[in-house]
Design an enzyme around this catalytic site. Structure first.
Site, PDB file in Angstrom:
ATOM      1  N   MET A   9       0.916  -1.265  -0.017  1.00  0.00           N
ATOM      2  CA  MET A   9      -0.051   0.031   0.074  1.00  0.00           C
ATOM      3  C   MET A   9       0.812   1.168   0.003  1.00  0.00           C
ATOM      4  O   MET A   9       0.616   2.296  -0.887  1.00  0.00           O
ATOM      5  CB  MET A   9      -1.116  -0.002   1.376  1.00  0.00           C
ATOM      6  CG  MET A   9      -2.160   1.192   1.298  1.00  0.00           C
ATOM      7  SD  MET A   9      -2.922   1.394  -0.387  1.00  0.00           S
ATOM      8  CE  MET A   9      -4.269   0.255  -0.350  1.00  0.00           C
ATOM      9  N   CYS A  10       1.991   1.084   0.803  1.00  0.00           N
ATOM     10  CA  CYS A  10       2.953   2.466   0.800  1.00  0.00           C
ATOM     11  C   CYS A  10       3.388   2.929  -0.738  1.00  0.00           C
ATOM     12  O   CYS A  10       3.451   3.923  -1.124  1.00  0.00           O
ATOM     13  CB  CYS A  10       4.100   2.294   1.757  1.00  0.00           C
ATOM     14  SG  CYS A  10       5.073   0.927   1.524  1.00  0.00           S
ATOM     15  N   THR A  11       3.727   1.778  -1.541  1.00  0.00           N
ATOM     16  CA  THR A  11       4.169   2.016  -2.858  1.00  0.00           C
ATOM     17  C   THR A  11       2.865   2.663  -3.774  1.00  0.00           C
ATOM     18  O   THR A  11       3.272   3.634  -4.262  1.00  0.00           O
ATOM     19  CB  THR A  11       4.448   0.735  -3.414  1.00  0.00           C
ATOM     20  OG1 THR A  11       5.558   0.049  -2.851  1.00  0.00           O
ATOM     21  CG2 THR A  11       5.008   0.938  -5.020  1.00  0.00           C
TER      22      THR A  11
END
Ligand SMILES: [Zn+2]
Lengths: 435, 553
Positions: A209-211
């Site tokens: 999700m952070c990417t």
């Protein structure tokens, strides 16, 4: 009409079933064997898609006359490059009935009976009527359920021996992905089962999700962002209908805008569909190979006219053709085929709700969906009926030490397995420091 | 439905290029039994352009029991007509033709029929003598041939190609060309501009590993007289240096970009001039003979040279790449593709553009060479298709390969069976050895010998099974002795194999035909699309034990 099949079934051989490494009986060449195929043997085909269409044709042209097929899907345009029992005019119709009607018209000696629905909607009595099951599904969940259903139908006594061999219904299972595929034979209670090989079906690939949110680099990251972040914001009450051109176009356009903002190239409608629907490439040729290998095994298992696949054949067609046949070993803590009780080391302070969460999801060992837990003396947490769910819900927030004793056995049931199949876990308390 | 393209699922494998090649093909099928029609079905469904079925039989009761492309009402009709009709009905995009004639007679009477515009010939269940003759004509005319056979529980797919130019071989593991051992000026400049010490933590943790490595490798070379790490100790030292350049962040989370840099450090000494041998072989061949493509890997006994044909645009493109490499110290044109890596968006996109710009420049240089070569030959500038062929070669320069199998004539005259047998008995288990596909290859050759002598297959209807089995056993012994591999098969081949061949009686079981049809159509797609790697050269499926192998005899 079946003069080719007759040669195999009415002439003796030095390579009958009894000579193979997975012997299931002794071959006696005779016209009666052929008559068994053409008038008695009942085959269930699970799935009427890329593999199912092929399997139905291969069975009919091997002499099988009483075939049932079950599938819940309707026909899509993108099926037509391989699912050869369907035409453009059939788009939208149920696969099972359309496939059955085509075979019945083309092969008048064969009767295919269609069942439109999920495999999980049928009960043990339904499955018990068949001599053999041949599955061609792209769905791991349905195969797990079917596998445990067939294993549970072969009842065993206290020593683990099958009570009545006629209850053993072999399952021949195929799967494909692009130019790769596999075919396998599962003899309930004798060979390894589908669950033994669950690890070889990795859960769907996802992006962190952070990417997706902070450092997108690929078109896939932008598409996932549109699907997982933007869509719920725009339509909080509606999930994406991956079959709707409107929904897919919305995601495509939002992903495209995001890609433009970050100067990322390569967001296309086709790629959007691939990511959102997790599309697996599929071609006629691989389906033909894997289905035919499966039906050849069904034919040999039902007639004993030759040796059996022991137990797994892997097929890779990209570079040359690499085929590897090997015995898939039983997993010694398989929840379906192993009598061994799994021991789970847990901290006594762990909450029941946390324990249940740890059994679910793609990264867990058991990959369960919605488990219910009981001990010999009480219900820990039950999903159904409603009143029991309400009564046990409070337990989710309690530490295990309040609910069970060290080394207690708990019984787990889950929608992934048929109703009467359960697995037993032993909870062993770890000391606090280790936890 | 979210797409109206019925080919969506296959386009994800072979793309628009492959689909176009398939749609422009014309496939000839000789023999409309189940193995033939199943192969064609798997080519009509994905959209082959045209097919022609040649078959001389009349639809019989037995066909209804093993061939999906005949109906009860077709009994008595020519099988070529009935099957072509039902195959065509599968896909309105496809044109289908048929001709009522025995394939064996067509091969004998019109030997060059196969060269009249077909992209590929599929020969199903052809009699041995006709197959041999057909193989020679296909070889002489450089027409790819797939010979298929379903025989009892055995299935065979034999590919013969003399020269096939594959550009998009699509290897499973992409060999990214990042040029870290021979950085181009723009890459060096970007690495120089990277201020690793002065960066904020967040930027440091998102610097693309490619730039990190380029920077550290340059520093190494400066302090080592211009040389990259060479010895094992130096390589270990460099890796430690890379790992040591990572920062310890307040969050204690390790920097993933520096982990990637450590893992990929070998790229700093992997020479980008070294290409896979198949690519290098074609480039060398094109450099030596830009106008006259070579024969492929092996010649053939007593066969004629292929008719002189002008080199394809692809071959000229490969020759242009060879000239480019000669002018650039052996470096091939840069493909321009960059793998995903841990990085922030702006740095990654900038890196992608850096590589793409360099690839564009290299391709432009290759195109200039290519245009000059074409102008010499034809006097015309490159067409759009020719320029596209050059661009494709530049993009996939590490993946290109020439595919050539042994000829059928060579295989029949001098099978390399001993070698194949030793390699294919992977096991010491006697039961498994008896089912090794190569054993059944020998058994089928014995069946062919039997047929050539008697004009009938062993165990045909009404035959004396025991007598036929004994005759097959004799042929089997004679075959392995003549092929000089009796020792390799000693103790493996038994009377049981000969008896089994007689039992089969050349029966065509549908499931075996369908396995054969699946593999054959897959190989046909590879050959027509010029993608992936076709088999070299025989795939034998043993339906007794469900084992299979590639046999290159
Ligand atoms: Zn199991």
């Amino acid at each position: 009409m079946y003069s080719n099949v007759d040669k195999l079934l009415t002439r003796p051989t030095s390579f009958g079933s009894e000579t193979g490494s997975l012997a299931v009986g002794e071959f006696e060449a005779s016209p009666e064997v052929r008559d068994f195929v053409t008038s008695e043997c009942k085959v269930l085909v699970v799935g009427a898609g890329g593999l199912g269409c092929e399997i139905l044709k291969d069975l009919a042209l091997s002499g099988f006359a009483d075939i049932h097929v079950i599938d819940m899907d309707t026909i899509d345009v993108s099926n037509l490059n391989r699912q050869f029992l369907f035409r453009a005019k059939d788009v939208g119709s149920p696969k099972a009935t359309t496939a059955a009607a085509f075979i019945n018209a083309r092969c008048p000696k064969t009767t295919v009976t269609a069942h439109v629905g999920k495999v999980q909607e049928k009960d043990g009595d339904f499955y018990a009527q068949f001599n053999v099951v041949c599955s061609g599904l792209d769905n791991v969940e349905a195969r797990r359920w079917l596998n445990s259903m067939l294993v549970s139908l072969a009842e065993v006594d206290d020593d683990g021996n099958v009570v009545d061999p006629s209850q053993i219904i072999p399952m021949v299972d195929g799967g494909t992905e692009g130019f790769r595929g596999q075919a396998r034979v599962i003899i309930p209670r004798f060979t390894s089962c589908f669950e033994c090989s669950l690890d070889s079906f990795p859960p769907q690939k996802t992006y962190p999700m952070c990417t997706i949110a902070e450092t997108p680099r690929l078109p896939e990251h932008c598409i996932s962002y549109a699907q997982l972040v933007e869509w719920p914001k725009a339509f909080p009450d509606k999930s994406v209908d991956t079959d709707s051109p409107e929904d897919m176009t919305w995601i495509f356009q939002v992903a495209e805008a995001r890609a433009r903002k970050f100067d990322i190239e390569g967001v296309t409608y086709m790629k959007t569909m691939g990511v959102v629907k997790n599309i697996i490439p599929a071609v006629a040729s691989t389906n033909a190979v894997v289905s035919a290998v499966c039906v050849n095994e069904v034919f040999k298992l039902m007639t004993l006219c030759s040796q059996s696949l022991n137990t797994y054949m892997m097929y890779m067609g990209n570079h040359g053709v690499y085929t590897h046949t090997f015995e898939y070993k039983k997993k010694d803590d398989c929840p379906i085929t192993s009598a061994r009780v799994r021991t789970l080391a847990v901290a006594p302070t762990m909450l029941l709700g946390t324990l249940i969460e740890s059994m679910c999801g793609p990264d867990s060992d058991l990959r369960l969906k919605a488990p219910s837990l009981t001990t010999a003396s009480q219900s820990l947490y039950m999903r159904k009926p409603k009143a029991l769910e309400a009564a046990t819900r409070a337990n989710l927030g309690k530490p295990l030490s309040e609910l069970v004793a060290d080394d207690d056995e708990i019984t787990v049931t889950d929608a992934i397995f048929p109703g009467d199949v359960s697995l037993t876990l032993k909870l062993s308390f770890e000391c606090e420091e280790a936890a | 439905m979210a797409t109206d393209n019925k080919y969506d699922r296959q386009l994800r494998l072979w793309g628009a290029n492959g689909q176009r090649a398939l749609a422009e093909s014309h496939v000839l099928l000789l023999g409309a039994g189940p193995a033939g029609t199943e192969t064609l079905k798997n080519l009509v469904l994905p959209g082959v352009g045209r097919f022609t079925v040649v078959d001389g039989a009349t639809v019989s009761e037995a066909d209804l029991g093993n061939n999906f492309f005949v109906r009860p009402e077709d009994v008595g009709r020519p099988r070529a007509a009935a099957t072509a009709e039902l195959l065509k009905e599968l896909n309105p995009d496809v044109e289908g033709f048929h001709r009522v004639a025995r394939p064996e007679e067509v091969v004998a009477a019109e030997p060059d029929f196969v060269a009249s515009g077909f992209s590929l010939v599929i020969a199903a269940q052809l009699e041995p003598a006709a197959l041999q003759a057909l193989g020679e004509r296909c070889w002489a005319n450089n027409v790819p041939l797939i010979a298929i056979r379903a025989y009892g529980l055995l299935g065979v797919v034999r590919l013969q190609v003399r020269r096939l130019e594959v550009v998009e071989s699509k290897p499973d593991n992409v060999a990214w060309d990042l040029r870290l051992a021979a950085p181009f000026p723009e890459l060096e400049a970007a690495a120089d501009a990277l201020d690793l010490d002065g960066m904020a933590d967040a930027d440091h943790a998102h610097a693309p590993y490619v730039l990190v490595l380029a920077k550290l490798a340059k520093a190494w070379r400066v302090s080592h007289g211009g040389a990259s790490p060479k010895t094992r100790a130096e390589k270990d030292e460099f890796r430690a240096l890379v790992a040591g350049a990572a920062r310890e962040l307040p969050s204690k989370v390790p920097e993933m970009n520096f982990e990637e840099a450590s893992n990929e450090a070998y790229r700093c000494w992997a020479d980008p001039r070294e290409l896979p041998w198949e690519a290098q072989a074609w480039i060398d061949d094109a450099r030596a003979a830009p106008d006259a493509p070579s024969e492929g890997r092996r010649g053939s006994v007593g066969s004629e040279a292929a008719p002189a044909a002008p080199p394809s645009a692809t071959h000229v493109a490969v020759a242009s790449v060879a000239a480019f490499m000669d002018a650039h110290g052996g470096l091939p044109p840069l493909s321009g593709a960059v793998p995903d890596m841990h990085a922030d968006t702006a740095s990654f996109v900038a890196l992608q553009k850096l590589y793409a710009a360099r690839a564009d420049a290299d391709r432009a240089a290759c195109l200039a060479i290519f245009a000059a070569k074409l102008a010499e030959a034809t006097g015309a500038p490159p067409t759009a298709d020719e320029a596209a062929a050059l661009a494709l070669v530049c993009k996939h320069v590490r993946d290109v390969k020439l595919v050539a199998t042994r000829s059928l004539a060579d295989e029949l005259a001098a099978p390399n069976l001993g070698e194949a047998a030793t390699a294919l008995f992977e096991t010491d288990d006697a039961r498994e050895k008896a089912q090794a596909p190569v054993v059944w290859y020998a058994a089928l050759r014995a069946a062919d010998r039997f047929f050539v002598k008697r004009g009938a297959w062993p165990g045909a209807d009404g035959a004396d099974l025991a007598a036929d089995a004994a005759a097959v056993a004799d042929e089997l012994r004679a075959f392995v002795t003549e092929a000089d591999c009796a020792d390799a098969f000693d103790g493996v081949l038994s009377e049981a194999h000969a008896k089994e061949i007689a039992r089969f009686g050349a029966a065509e079981l549908h499931a075996i035909a369908a396995v054969v049809g699946g593999v054959a159509s897959q190989e046909a797609v590879k050959v027509l699309a010029k993608q992936y790697t076709p088999i070299d050269h025989t795939y034998l499926f043993n339906g007794i034990a469900a084992t299979a192998a590639i046999i290159d005899v």
